[in-house]
Scaffold this active site. Structure first.
Site: not given
Ligand code: 5GP
Length: 120
Positions: A33, A99-100, A104-105
């Protein structure tokens, strides 16, 4: 809601935008990240056009679903998190604070992670 092919994770998947990749296979890509919230903060994304957890479960093939879970498991072992522990988190939608818009994890680890949710 339609998948946004130009979201940042789609661009990372297409290698148009750089990322610090830690693992990749036929099913998933894992990378650090950019704004880590813990000493270890990895994002694992499935290869395909999936907006969120629900979108993934509704549309992904069984092989991709298993492959994605196994990629997460692989990364957990790469960082030796299985003994001291870790947290998996996925956000969806407005209340989740996503947000995206590519499923995703988050994998968090490397220190005690505190309360499950903020008090706010
Ligand atoms: P969400 O709130 O959608 O669950 O989390 C999105 C995560 O993606 C955030 O933790 C944020 O720091 C991370 N992120 C956003 N843009 C980028 C980027 O361009 N590169 C990387 N590596 N991470 C990103």
């Amino acid at each position: 809601m339609e998948y946004d092919k130009n979201n940042i994770f789609a661009r990372i998947l297409r290698k148009e935008v750089p990322a610090q990749v830690v693992y990749e296979d036929d099913y998933a890509l894992a990378f650090h990240d950019v704004n880590p919230k813990a000493p270890i903060h990895i994002l694992v994304i499935p290869k395909g056009e999936f907006i969120s957890f629900c979108d993934f479960v509704e549309k992904a093939s069984p092989a991709l679903m298993v492959g994605f879970e196994k990629a997460i498991h692989h990364v957990i072992h790469m960082f030796n998190l299985q003994e001291m522990g870790f947290r998996l988190l996925t956000n969806q939608g407005v209340h989740g604070g996503q947000e995206v818009p590519h499923y995703h994890m988050h994998i968090f680890g490397g220190r005690p992670l505190g309360r499950m949710l903020s008090q706010e």
